[in-house]
Design a protein around this motif. Structure first.
Motif, PDB file in Angstrom:
ATOM      1  N   PHE A  34      49.377  42.473  53.089  1.00 31.04           N
ATOM      2  CA  PHE A  34      48.155  41.679  53.181  1.00 31.04           C
ATOM      3  C   PHE A  34      46.921  42.470  52.761  1.00 31.04           C
ATOM      4  O   PHE A  34      45.963  41.887  52.251  1.00 31.04           O
ATOM      5  N   LEU A  35      46.956  43.783  52.950  1.00 33.23           N
ATOM      6  CA  LEU A  35      45.852  44.606  52.459  1.00 33.23           C
ATOM      7  C   LEU A  35      45.792  44.561  50.940  1.00 33.23           C
ATOM      8  O   LEU A  35      44.711  44.417  50.352  1.00 33.23           O
ATOM      9  N   CYS A  36      46.954  44.664  50.294  1.00 37.17           N
ATOM     10  CA  CYS A  36      47.017  44.584  48.823  1.00 37.17           C
ATOM     11  C   CYS A  36      46.555  43.217  48.331  1.00 37.17           C
ATOM     12  O   CYS A  36      45.774  43.114  47.371  1.00 37.17           O
ATOM     13  N   ILE A  42      39.719  40.100  46.281  1.00 33.83           N
ATOM     14  CA  ILE A  42      38.306  40.483  46.207  1.00 33.83           C
ATOM     15  C   ILE A  42      37.967  41.042  44.826  1.00 33.83           C
ATOM     16  O   ILE A  42      36.966  40.652  44.207  1.00 33.83           O
ATOM     17  N   PHE A  43      38.800  41.952  44.333  1.00 33.47           N
ATOM     18  CA  PHE A  43      38.546  42.577  43.033  1.00 33.47           C
ATOM     19  C   PHE A  43      38.592  41.543  41.911  1.00 33.47           C
ATOM     20  O   PHE A  43      37.717  41.523  41.031  1.00 33.47           O
ATOM     21  N   LEU A  47      35.356  40.329  39.619  1.00 34.18           N
ATOM     22  CA  LEU A  47      35.352  40.464  38.158  1.00 34.18           C
ATOM     23  C   LEU A  47      34.970  39.148  37.487  1.00 34.18           C
ATOM     24  O   LEU A  47      34.204  39.146  36.508  1.00 34.18           O
ATOM     25  N   ILE A  48      35.500  38.038  38.015  1.00 37.98           N
ATOM     26  CA  ILE A  48      35.156  36.726  37.467  1.00 37.98           C
ATOM     27  C   ILE A  48      33.654  36.493  37.571  1.00 37.98           C
ATOM     28  O   ILE A  48      32.995  36.066  36.612  1.00 37.98           O
ATOM     29  N   MET A  49      33.081  36.781  38.735  1.00 40.67           N
ATOM     30  CA  MET A  49      31.648  36.578  38.948  1.00 40.67           C
ATOM     31  C   MET A  49      30.810  37.493  38.062  1.00 40.67           C
ATOM     32  O   MET A  49      29.807  37.062  37.474  1.00 40.67           O
ATOM     33  N   LEU A  50      31.216  38.770  37.945  1.00 36.20           N
ATOM     34  CA  LEU A  50      30.484  39.712  37.094  1.00 36.20           C
ATOM     35  C   LEU A  50      30.527  39.296  35.634  1.00 36.20           C
ATOM     36  O   LEU A  50      29.525  39.395  34.917  1.00 36.20           O
TER      37      LEU A  50
END
Length: 315
Positions: A34-36, A42-43, A47-50
């Motif tokens: 779940f951490l992965c 999030i990453f 990236l999509i937003m950036l």
């Protein structure tokens, strides 16, 4: 059986979240998995937003709505997974009633907001393909902002309504939820007082706020398909369908997993299996959406390459 009935307005008590499994040997594996998934989600959405912010070619209504979808996905998974990871790490499964109710409220807001955004994105594609000459007039920036604000308003109103209705119920001590996060429906099961009105309200609001966007999506794509099939050029048909492919994939994933969990909750008797099935709609779609849009959208691919190239040059 309820040991004691308490009024949640005056008494502060904890709720025990069982998580996905009680097997201590599986806990490290679940924590790592779940951490992965959380970091990937999030990453990917960042990236999509950036990419949308940095590339002027993506400053269009379609990507404006997509940026909000990416932010909503990040927010949704941040409501549930970090608390679960902390519980596993500390071996303390408790959450306060206020914390549980807040989590349930925010989950309700995000899930309905996702439905509205998917419906708005379908309407955007409908205007772009069926009325291309009037697209810039109809889908002007002001109207796009209004659509997002209206969607957010109804989503917040839905979450607050359910939360306020829960506050009128009485609860027992020694509360347990066989889930890894709090949902309004799960909280209602803990009530000692009659919760029939609350359950009816959940059914009605879910039918309206999830059903109306779905009907809008179906209506939009029926007209889109009809318009595309009338196009004489094969290239034009392919271009039109390619702009809708990513959105259709996201809609199918989100609504498909949501309906799958709803059906499984009525067929499966095991709460643990239902909790595992809920991962499919609460975690998998937010994680997969960036991959769907980056792999199926040529403009997004090019924008992501630019963003990644800039970051690499700065290192």
């Amino acid at each position: 059986m309820c040991k004691m009935e308490v009024e949640n307005k005056s008494v502060v008590f904890d709720i025990f979240l069982h998580g996905l499994t009680d097997d201590t040997e599986l806990q490290p594996f679940i924590f790592g998995l779940f951490l992965c998934m959380y970091l990937i989600t999030i990453f990917g959405n960042l990236l999509i937003m950036l990419a949308i912010i940095c590339d002027s070619h993506l400053h269009t209504p379609m990507y404006f709505f997509l940026s909000h979808l990416a932010f909503n996905d990040m927010y949704l998974i941040s409501i549930t997974v970090p608390k679960m990871l902390v519980n596993i790490q500390t071996q303390d499964q408790r959450i306060t009633f206020a914390g549980c109710l807040s989590q349930g409220c925010f989950v309700a807001v995000c899930t309905i907001f996702e439905c509205f955004l998917l419906g708005v994105m379908a309407y955007d594609r409908f205007i772009a393909i069926c009325y291309p000459l009037r697209y810039t007039v109809l889908m002007n920036p002001c109207f796009c902002v209004i659509l997002v604000l209206i969607s957010l308003f109804f989503s917040i109103a839905n979450g607050l309504l359910h939360s306020l209705m829960v506050l009128h119920l009485s609860f027992c001590t020694d509360l347990e939820i066989l889930h890894f996060f709090c949902e309004i429906a799960q909280i209602l099961k803990l009530a000692c007082s009659d919760n029939l009105i609350n359950n009816i309200l959940i059914f009605v609001t879910a039918s309206i706020f999830a059903g109306v966007p779905l009907c809008g999506i179906i209506f939009s794509y029926v007209h889109i398909v009809s318009t595309v099939l009338k196009m004489p050029s094969l290239e034009g048909k392919y271009k039109a369908f390619s702009t809708c492919g990513s959105h259709l994939s996201v809609v199918s994933l989100y609504y498909g997993t949501g309906f799958g969990v709803y059906i499984s909750s009525n067929v499966i008797d095991s709460p643990k299996e239902i909790a595992i099935a809920s991962v499919m709609y609460s975690i998998v779609p937010p994680m997969m959406n960036p991959f769907i849009y980056s792999m199926r959208n040529r403009n997004m691919k090019e924008a992501l390459k630019k963003v990644i190239g800039r970051k690499a040059s700065l290192l």
